[in-house]
Scaffold this motif. Structure first.
Motif, PDB file in Angstrom:
ATOM      1  N   LEU A  19     -81.126 -25.251  85.843  1.00 40.16           N
ATOM      2  CA  LEU A  19     -81.912 -24.321  85.033  1.00 40.16           C
ATOM      3  C   LEU A  19     -81.062 -23.133  84.550  1.00 40.16           C
ATOM      4  CD1 LEU A  19     -84.997 -24.714  84.515  1.00 40.16           C
ATOM      5  CD2 LEU A  19     -85.395 -22.855  86.123  1.00 40.16           C
ATOM      6  N   GLY A  20     -79.802 -23.086  84.950  1.00 42.24           N
ATOM      7  CA  GLY A  20     -78.929 -21.994  84.529  1.00 42.24           C
ATOM      8  C   GLY A  20     -78.930 -20.808  85.467  1.00 42.24           C
ATOM      9  N   VAL A  21     -79.521 -20.960  86.662  1.00 40.63           N
ATOM     10  CA  VAL A  21     -79.512 -19.881  87.650  1.00 40.63           C
ATOM     11  C   VAL A  21     -78.119 -19.804  88.275  1.00 40.63           C
ATOM     12  CG1 VAL A  21     -80.441 -19.105  89.861  1.00 40.63           C
ATOM     13  CG2 VAL A  21     -81.959 -20.076  88.135  1.00 40.63           C
ATOM     14  N   ARG A  22     -77.558 -18.620  88.295  1.00 38.24           N
ATOM     15  CA  ARG A  22     -76.241 -18.447  88.880  1.00 38.24           C
ATOM     16  C   ARG A  22     -76.324 -18.474  90.413  1.00 38.24           C
ATOM     17  NH1 ARG A  22     -74.086 -13.438  85.412  1.00 38.24           N
ATOM     18  NH2 ARG A  22     -76.180 -12.703  85.903  1.00 38.24           N
ATOM     19  N   PRO A  23     -75.229 -18.757  91.093  1.00 36.53           N
ATOM     20  CA  PRO A  23     -75.288 -18.953  92.550  1.00 36.53           C
ATOM     21  C   PRO A  23     -75.778 -17.717  93.299  1.00 36.53           C
ATOM     22  CG  PRO A  23     -73.229 -19.798  91.652  1.00 36.53           C
ATOM     23  CD  PRO A  23     -73.885 -19.041  90.546  1.00 36.53           C
ATOM     24  N   GLY A  46     -80.073 -16.658  79.180  1.00 38.52           N
ATOM     25  CA  GLY A  46     -79.381 -17.798  79.763  1.00 38.52           C
ATOM     26  C   GLY A  46     -79.800 -19.131  79.183  1.00 38.52           C
ATOM     27  N   LEU A  47     -80.025 -19.175  77.855  1.00 36.00           N
ATOM     28  CA  LEU A  47     -80.511 -20.400  77.207  1.00 36.00           C
ATOM     29  C   LEU A  47     -79.398 -21.194  76.529  1.00 36.00           C
ATOM     30  CD1 LEU A  47     -83.776 -18.961  75.607  1.00 36.00           C
ATOM     31  CD2 LEU A  47     -83.604 -20.466  77.608  1.00 36.00           C
ATOM     32  N   ASP A  48     -78.153 -20.759  76.659  1.00 35.10           N
ATOM     33  CA  ASP A  48     -77.030 -21.461  76.039  1.00 35.10           C
ATOM     34  C   ASP A  48     -77.263 -21.634  74.538  1.00 35.10           C
ATOM     35  OD1 ASP A  48     -74.564 -22.640  76.001  1.00 35.10           O
ATOM     36  OD2 ASP A  48     -75.209 -24.571  76.809  1.00 35.10           O
TER      37      ASP A  48
END
Length: 254
Positions: free
Chosen positions: A90-94, A243-245
């Motif tokens: 989903l594009g969540v960063r670590p 964060g949708l690229d």
């Protein structure tokens, strides 16, 4: 609001978030930009807990865009590998695992992102409303970025039912915007207009109003007198939060 008034308001903005314990807005940014700890509290792997993780990711992005250092932790006991994998898609960063994090780092602020009704230790509680059971998109092959956009289109405090129509609308919007961004990239670059930047920041600094950010982007998409280069820079700037690229299709034919 007149452009001059917007700019004056923007100059004073800090991220404000509603504390679910009191129902009152509080500053999410501590004095002197000290370290803020953001904890995502999850209780398994399902659409609601995935939404909790996404909201925590947005909070981290918004704080970092404002210049605040952030320590991001994932707090939970069940289904963490599955949740992490879905979040990454989903594009969540670590996020660090709280069980391995040790003691605190002298943080000036602690923000707990929880599902609605969830309890936490002391600190600001950022509540996330549920996603209705059996919502599509978590494991049925739906494009994760489409799911992210569908979740961002609704206030986090509103219960959400993701039906096929909502996902189809998100897919259409995402495809259109990515195509437009790729086309605008061929035009001479222009800065984000000050008034547009102020509108974007006013939206996301006001309780992480991502739906408001998306409304600004729709206005920018169709504004008659805005250079395409400014549209491109606006979408690229907003995507640092969303964060949708949106620039994924750069280099494709116009």
């Amino acid at each position: 609001m007149p452009a001059r008034a917007r700019l004056c308001a923007y100059a004073r903005l800090v991220l404000r978030i509603t504390d679910a314990r009191t129902g009152e807005p509080v500053d999410a940014t501590p004095a002197r930009r000290g370290l803020t700890r953001v904890e995502a509290h999850t209780r398994g792997f399902d659409p609601t807990n995935l939404r909790v993780l996404l909201v925590a990711d947005l909070l981290v992005r918004a704080l970092e865009l404002g210049g605040t250092p952030v320590w991001a932790l994932l707090v939970g006991e069940r289904d963490l590998p599955e949740l992490r994998a879905a979040g990454a898609a989903l594009g969540v960063r670590p996020f660090e695992d709280s069980r391995d994090a040790g003691t605190g780092l002298g943080e000036a602020q602690v923000l707990h992102v929880v599902s609605e009704g969830g309890g936490t230790p002391d600190g600001v509680r950022v509540a996330v409303a549920p996603v209705r059971p059996k919502a599509p998109g978590v494991s049925d092959g739906t494009d994760p970025t489409v799911l992210r956009l569908a979740l961002l289109a609704h206030p986090r405090s509103s219960p959400l039912r993701l039906d096929p129509a909502a996902l189809d609308d998100a897919a259409g919007t995402l495809a259109r915007w990515r195509g437009a961004v790729a086309a605008w990239a061929h035009r001479p670059s222009r800065p984000v207009p000050d008034a547009v930047r102020a509108d974007l920041r006013t939206a996301w600094e006001d309780d992480l109003d991502t739906a408001g950010v998306l409304r600004v982007l729709r206005d920018v998409e169709t504004a008659p007198d805005l250079p395409d280069g400014a549209r491109f820079e606006t979408y690229a700037y907003a995507d640092r939060l969303l964060g949708l690229d949106l620039a994924r299709d750069l280099g494709s034919p116009a």
